[in-house]
Design a protein around this motif. Sequence first.
Motif, PDB file in Angstrom:
ATOM      1  N   LEU A 103      -6.279  -6.836  -8.479  1.00 14.56           N
ATOM      2  CA  LEU A 103      -6.605  -5.464  -8.096  1.00 14.56           C
ATOM      3  C   LEU A 103      -5.331  -4.622  -8.057  1.00 14.56           C
ATOM      4  CD1 LEU A 103      -9.280  -3.980  -7.149  1.00 14.56           C
ATOM      5  CD2 LEU A 103      -8.264  -4.064  -4.858  1.00 14.56           C
ATOM      6  N   GLU A 104      -5.385  -3.447  -8.666  1.00 14.75           N
ATOM      7  CA  GLU A 104      -4.213  -2.578  -8.743  1.00 14.75           C
ATOM      8  C   GLU A 104      -4.544  -1.186  -8.221  1.00 14.75           C
ATOM      9  OE1 GLU A 104      -2.848  -2.475 -12.737  1.00 14.75           O
ATOM     10  OE2 GLU A 104      -2.181  -4.573 -12.745  1.00 14.75           O
ATOM     11  N   LEU A 105      -3.497  -0.512  -7.737  1.00 14.82           N
ATOM     12  CA  LEU A 105      -3.637   0.864  -7.269  1.00 14.82           C
ATOM     13  C   LEU A 105      -2.950   1.826  -8.222  1.00 14.82           C
ATOM     14  CD1 LEU A 105      -2.832   0.540  -3.439  1.00 14.82           C
ATOM     15  CD2 LEU A 105      -5.074   0.897  -4.490  1.00 14.82           C
ATOM     16  N   SER A 106      -3.507   3.039  -8.317  1.00 10.92           N
ATOM     17  CA  SER A 106      -2.860   4.143  -9.027  1.00 10.92           C
ATOM     18  C   SER A 106      -3.217   5.425  -8.284  1.00 10.92           C
ATOM     19  CB  SER A 106      -3.333   4.231 -10.480  1.00 10.92           C
ATOM     20  OG  SER A 106      -2.823   5.402 -11.092  1.00 10.92           O
ATOM     21  N   PHE A 107      -2.193   6.166  -7.864  1.00  8.79           N
ATOM     22  CA  PHE A 107      -2.419   7.374  -7.078  1.00  8.79           C
ATOM     23  C   PHE A 107      -2.266   8.650  -7.912  1.00  8.79           C
ATOM     24  CE2 PHE A 107      -0.702   4.727  -3.360  1.00  8.79           C
ATOM     25  CZ  PHE A 107      -1.981   4.326  -2.994  1.00  8.79           C
ATOM     26  N   SER A 108      -2.677   8.588  -9.171  1.00  9.01           N
ATOM     27  CA  SER A 108      -2.502   9.750 -10.049  1.00  9.01           C
ATOM     28  C   SER A 108      -3.272  10.977  -9.556  1.00  9.01           C
ATOM     29  CB  SER A 108      -2.949   9.402 -11.472  1.00  9.01           C
ATOM     30  OG  SER A 108      -4.303   8.976 -11.491  1.00  9.01           O
ATOM     31  N   ALA A 109      -4.313  10.777  -8.746  1.00 10.38           N
ATOM     32  CA  ALA A 109      -5.121  11.903  -8.272  1.00 10.38           C
ATOM     33  C   ALA A 109      -4.718  12.392  -6.889  1.00 10.38           C
ATOM     34  CB  ALA A 109      -6.604  11.507  -8.249  1.00 10.38           C
ATOM     35  N   THR A 110      -3.794  11.695  -6.217  1.00  9.87           N
ATOM     36  CA  THR A 110      -3.452  12.098  -4.851  1.00  9.87           C
ATOM     37  C   THR A 110      -1.956  12.139  -4.556  1.00  9.87           C
ATOM     38  OG1 THR A 110      -3.926   9.792  -4.247  1.00  9.87           O
ATOM     39  CG2 THR A 110      -5.614  11.421  -3.715  1.00  9.87           C
ATOM     40  N   ALA A 111      -1.130  11.388  -5.272  1.00 10.51           N
ATOM     41  CA  ALA A 111       0.297  11.318  -4.942  1.00 10.51           C
ATOM     42  C   ALA A 111       1.015  12.643  -5.168  1.00 10.51           C
ATOM     43  CB  ALA A 111       0.971  10.214  -5.755  1.00 10.51           C
ATOM     44  N   LYS A 112       0.666  13.347  -6.246  1.00 13.11           N
ATOM     45  CA  LYS A 112       1.317  14.628  -6.516  1.00 13.11           C
ATOM     46  C   LYS A 112       1.040  15.617  -5.389  1.00 13.11           C
ATOM     47  CE  LYS A 112      -0.300  17.128  -9.873  1.00 13.11           C
ATOM     48  NZ  LYS A 112      -0.656  17.617 -11.212  1.00 13.11           N
ATOM     49  N   GLY A 113      -0.213  15.656  -4.963  1.00 14.81           N
ATOM     50  CA  GLY A 113      -0.562  16.532  -3.854  1.00 14.81           C
ATOM     51  C   GLY A 113       0.163  16.150  -2.580  1.00 14.81           C
ATOM     52  N   TYR A 114       0.316  14.832  -2.367  1.00 14.32           N
ATOM     53  CA  TYR A 114       1.031  14.395  -1.170  1.00 14.32           C
ATOM     54  C   TYR A 114       2.494  14.825  -1.229  1.00 14.32           C
ATOM     55  CZ  TYR A 114       2.837  11.584   2.610  1.00 14.32           C
ATOM     56  OH  TYR A 114       3.453  11.188   3.773  1.00 14.32           O
ATOM     57  N   GLY A 115       3.089  14.760  -2.421  1.00 15.10           N
ATOM     58  CA  GLY A 115       4.461  15.232  -2.570  1.00 15.10           C
ATOM     59  C   GLY A 115       4.596  16.692  -2.195  1.00 15.10           C
ATOM     60  N   ILE A 116       3.618  17.498  -2.582  1.00 19.43           N
ATOM     61  CA  ILE A 116       3.620  18.916  -2.207  1.00 19.43           C
ATOM     62  C   ILE A 116       3.552  19.062  -0.697  1.00 19.43           C
ATOM     63  CG2 ILE A 116       2.278  21.057  -2.325  1.00 19.43           C
ATOM     64  CD1 ILE A 116       1.421  20.206  -5.153  1.00 19.43           C
ATOM     65  N   ASP A 117       2.674  18.297  -0.067  1.00 19.75           N
ATOM     66  CA  ASP A 117       2.539  18.365   1.394  1.00 19.75           C
ATOM     67  C   ASP A 117       3.842  17.975   2.088  1.00 19.75           C
ATOM     68  OD1 ASP A 117      -0.112  19.218   1.355  1.00 19.75           O
ATOM     69  OD2 ASP A 117      -0.917  17.186   1.424  1.00 19.75           O
ATOM     70  N   LYS A 118       4.514  16.948   1.586  1.00 17.31           N
ATOM     71  CA  LYS A 118       5.778  16.516   2.176  1.00 17.31           C
ATOM     72  C   LYS A 118       6.829  17.609   2.100  1.00 17.31           C
ATOM     73  CE  LYS A 118       7.302  12.983   3.355  1.00 17.31           C
ATOM     74  NZ  LYS A 118       7.575  12.387   4.686  1.00 17.31           N
TER      75      LYS A 118
END
Length: 342
Positions: free
Chosen positions: A173-188
């Motif tokens: 099982l693998e993870l990919s945050f292509s739909a949420t990581a960019k937004g999180y970077g903006i929030d940070k």
Amino acid sequence: MTLMLAKSQFCLVFLLSMLLVACGQANKPAEPIVLQGSTMGTTYNIKAFAENTTLTEAQLHTDVEAALKAVNQSMSTYIPDSEINQFNRLAANQVMPVSEDFRKVVAESIRLGQSTETLDVTMGPLIDLWGFGPDKRPTKRPSDQQLAQMREEIGLDKLILTDAGLAKTLDHLELSFSATAKGYGIDKVAELIESHGITNYMVEIGGELRLSGTKPGDEPWRIAIEKPDAPVGQRQIHKVIEPGKNSVATSGDYRIFYEMDGETFTHLIDPGTGKPVKHDLVSVTVLHPSAMTADGLATALTVMGTERARAYAELHDLAVYLISKSDDGLKVYASSAFKPYL
């Protein structure tokens, strides 16, 4: 007496002039801090109006770069020793302690996935099964048997997030945050800017935005939604909105269509069917205080299609703007929560 009066009048005019100059200086629009750079395989742009602070542009730039580097080190699948790659190599049923940033993105990705049923951060192998390359073009069509087997090998239900850390119930099982990581970077970055006492700013990464306050002169931020049926090679404005203190995320598939075996496909895959979506929804814009949430929702709603997306937006009181194609041209829909921003 006449001389005294004249002198008094001159002094009054002079003092008023000085006051106006002083007021003008006090109200003079602050020079913006403008920062640009590269991150997450794309670019970032920041504009902040810093009043009553000794913060310099160079100091803020250093802090922003450090924050984005930390997010990348945690969530980029292109960095061999990133936190996400360490998890992806982890064996089943082993608990990996995770950073606060990683935990937040995992938790919100799981919440959005369970709520929408169209966002699954474990579906990377399913995308690979379709042969989507770097240009997002499918190269093969899996059999129904292959798709059924793959759907048994992915899924949010195979992730276990506890206070101790994150685990998975299947080895591969693998993870990919292509739909949420960019937004999180903006929030940070937005939180970093606010920690310096700055309330008027705009943060953009790869086309997603988070806004706060206003521009000088109390002028609101105005953001354009792109026209999805503009001629190829051209970018045109469909509508301008005033998002207020919100993040803005837009997802669309209006330029990425491919034909294979006589059928038209997009790179967006519905985890429920295991197949690329086929519907008339071509653009989704979401407003939300969190850029991570807006980013994830924009993707999830695009996968849903028009009717499901409309129903979901109203049920959850989300500010959503949809553009769909029809035989009569484009059709638009603004949710009840979105209308105040038009």
